[in-house]
Scaffold this active site. Structure first.
Site, PDB file in Angstrom:
ATOM      1  N   LYS A 117       0.735  -1.258  -0.016  1.00 19.87           N
ATOM      2  CA  LYS A 117       0.017   0.000   0.017  1.00 19.87           C
ATOM      3  C   LYS A 117       0.937   1.058  -0.051  1.00 19.87           C
ATOM      4  O   LYS A 117       0.528   2.371  -0.478  1.00 19.87           O
ATOM      5  CB  LYS A 117      -0.955   0.040   1.328  1.00 19.87           C
ATOM      6  CG  LYS A 117      -1.975  -1.046   0.883  1.00 19.87           C
ATOM      7  CD  LYS A 117      -3.261  -0.611   1.739  1.00 19.87           C
ATOM      8  CE  LYS A 117      -4.733  -1.592   1.735  1.00 19.87           C
ATOM      9  NZ  LYS A 117      -5.794  -1.355   2.281  1.00 19.87           N
ATOM     10  N   LYS A 199      -5.248 -11.775  -7.787  1.00 16.79           N
ATOM     11  CA  LYS A 199      -6.490 -11.803  -7.250  1.00 16.79           C
ATOM     12  C   LYS A 199      -7.491 -11.072  -7.630  1.00 16.79           C
ATOM     13  O   LYS A 199      -7.208  -9.750  -8.048  1.00 16.79           O
ATOM     14  CB  LYS A 199      -6.171 -11.395  -5.604  1.00 16.79           C
ATOM     15  CG  LYS A 199      -7.232 -11.879  -4.893  1.00 16.79           C
ATOM     16  CD  LYS A 199      -6.857 -11.388  -3.354  1.00 16.79           C
ATOM     17  CE  LYS A 199      -8.078 -10.990  -2.411  1.00 16.79           C
ATOM     18  NZ  LYS A 199      -7.712 -10.957  -1.089  1.00 16.79           N
ATOM     19  N   LYS A 202     -11.163  -4.908  -6.589  1.00 19.54           N
ATOM     20  CA  LYS A 202     -11.817  -3.698  -7.005  1.00 19.54           C
ATOM     21  C   LYS A 202     -10.650  -2.661  -7.555  1.00 19.54           C
ATOM     22  O   LYS A 202     -11.243  -1.785  -8.251  1.00 19.54           O
ATOM     23  CB  LYS A 202     -12.643  -3.059  -6.060  1.00 19.54           C
ATOM     24  CG  LYS A 202     -12.116  -3.095  -4.547  1.00 19.54           C
ATOM     25  CD  LYS A 202     -13.085  -3.192  -3.426  1.00 19.54           C
ATOM     26  CE  LYS A 202     -12.335  -3.455  -2.078  1.00 19.54           C
ATOM     27  NZ  LYS A 202     -13.307  -4.049  -1.052  1.00 19.54           N
TER      28      LYS A 202
END
Ligand code: TRP
Length: 335
Positions: A117, A199, A202
Site C-alpha cells: 500500500k 487476485k 476492485k
C-alpha cells in the site's frame, strides 16, 4: 451456561473501500453464512481501516450502508450474528491505542500489505497505514475471537495479532484469547478474469477483470465472455498452466455446486465459448436474488438503522468488557 458461551467465537470484517466483489462474496461472506449456525459470530464493516487510504466521504457513507445491506441479503441473519459498523464501537479505537504500545516498529515494517500500500500510495504513507495491524488486532481481541476467517493475504496480520496477544498475556496473565486464522479452501482465492495470475480486486485496472455483487446481468455476462483463457480447448483444472480456465472452474464449482470432475465431464468436447457463457449464467443466477434483496433492504432506512444500532449495542457490550479488563491490567484508574 447459555448456548452462546459454549460456542466458539468468530470475528471478521471487510473494508467498505469499494463495492463488494464476487471474490469477497465467494471467498468471505458465503462462508460466514455457513459459520453462523455453529459459532458465535461478529461481522463488521471496518470503515476505520478504510480511511488509511483517502476516501470520498459521501461515497464511504453510501458504501458502508450498501455493504451492510449486502451482508444481510447474502444470508447473514442479524438476529443470529452481530453485524456492526466498526466506528460505532469506540472500544476499537481505544484498544487499538493500547495495543500499538505492544506492537513493535520492526513488526509493522515487515507487513507486506503495508509495503504494497505504501508503494501504491507513495504520496500518503500515513501513520494509520502503518499501525493498521494494531487496529485489526483490536477488532479481533476485543471479542476474544477463537477463529478469524480471512483470505490468504491477511494471514500475516492474524499472526501478528497472535504475537501481540501472547506478548500481552505474557506480561499481564490471560487477558486475550489467542486467535487462529481460518482460511477457507473453496473460493478462497478468486482471481481476476483478465489477469488470472492476480487476485480479483476492485483496484484491478481492467474493469472486466472484476465482478461486483450489484452488477447488472448484461455486464456480468460481457465480462465472462471476455475472460482470458488459454490456447488449448480443454476444460481441465490445472491452476499452474491454465490459470484462467481453472479460475472459471472454481467460480462455477461454487456457483453451481459442482465438483471439478463433474465440470470436466460436462464440458468434455465442448469449446471454451459454451463454458464461459455457462459460468456467467450461473453467477448471474447466484447473484440475482442478493442484488434484488439488497436493493429492497437499502430502501428500508429504518430497518437498516435498527440493524446497525442493535449490532453496535451488542458488540459494545462484549468489547467494553475486554477493554475494561485491559485498562485495569495496564494500570489506568477505573472511572
Ligand atoms: N484487513 C482486512 C482486509 O483488508 C480487513 C479487516 C480489518 C479484518 N479488521 C479485521 C479482517 C478483523 C478480519 C478480522 O481484508
Amino acid at each position: 451456561m447459555s448456548e452462546i458461551t459454549e460456542k466458539k467465537t468468530i470475528l471478521s470484517g471487510i473494508q467498505p473501500s469499494g463495492d463488494l466483489t464476487l471474490g469477497s462474496y465467494l471467498g468471505a461472506i458465503k462462508n460466514w453464512v455457513e459459520l453462523s449456525e455453529e459459532y458465535n459470530c461478529f461481522y463488521c464493516i471496518v470503515d476505520m481501516h478504510s480511511i488509511t487510504v483517502r476516501q470520498n466521504p459521501a461515497e464511504l457513507r453510501k458504501r458502508t450502508l450498501a455493504q451492510l445491506a449486502q451482508y444481510i441479503a447474502s444470508g447473514l441473519d442479524p438476529e443470529k450474528n452481530t453485524i456492526f459498523i466498526q466506528s460505532h464501537v469506540s472500544a476499537h479505537a481505544e484498544l487499538s491505542w493500547v495495543l500499538s504500545c505492544y506492537t513493535m516498529f520492526g513488526e509493522l515494517s515487515r507487513m507486506t500489505q503495508f509495503k504494497d500500500k505504501s508503494a501504491k500510495n507513495a504520496d500518503n504513507i500515513n501513520a494509520g497505514l502503518f499501525t493498521y495491524p494494531s487496529l485489526m488486532a483490536a477488532d479481533i481481541l476485543l471479542y476474544q475471537a477463537d477463529l478469524v476467517p480471512v483470505g490468504g493475504d491477511q494471514k500475516q496480520h492474524v499472526e501478528l495479532t497472535r504475537d501481540i496477544a501472547n506478548r500481552f498475556n505474557g506480561i499481564y496473565g490471560d487477558v486475550f484469547t489467542v486467535p487462529e486464522p481460518f482460511i477457507p479452501k473453496v473460493g478462497a482465492r478468486i482471481m481476476s478474469l483478465t489477469t488470472p495470475e492476480n487476485k480479483m480486486s476492485k483496484s484491478d485496472k481492467d474493469p472486466g477483470g472484476c465482478i461486483y455483487i450489484m452488477q447488472k446481468p448484461e455486464e456480468i455476462m460481457r465480462s465472462f465472455k471476455r475472460a482470458v483463457t488459454d490456447s488449448e480447448t480443454c476444460v481441465r483444472y490445472d491452476p499452474e498452466n491454465k490459470p484462467g480456465i481453472s479460475n472459471l472452474m472454481s467460480i462455477y464449482s461454487v456457483a453451481a455446486g459442482k465438483t471439478f470432475e463433474e465440470i470436466e465431464n460436462e464440458f468434455a468436447g465442448k469449446g471454451y465459448g459454451d463454458f464461459k457463457v455457462r459460468v456467467g449464467e450461473s453467477v448471474v443466477e447466484m447473484l440475482r436474488p442478493i442484488r434484488e434483496e439488497s436493493e429492497r433492504i437499502l430502501k428500508d432506512k429504518a430497518y437498516v438503522e435498527q440493524v446497525y444500532r442493535e449490532g453496535a449495542a451488542r458488540a459494545s457490550y462484549v468489547a467494553n468488557k475486554t477493554l475494561r479488563k485491559v485498562y485495569k491490567k495496564v494500570g489506568f484508574v477505573a472511572k
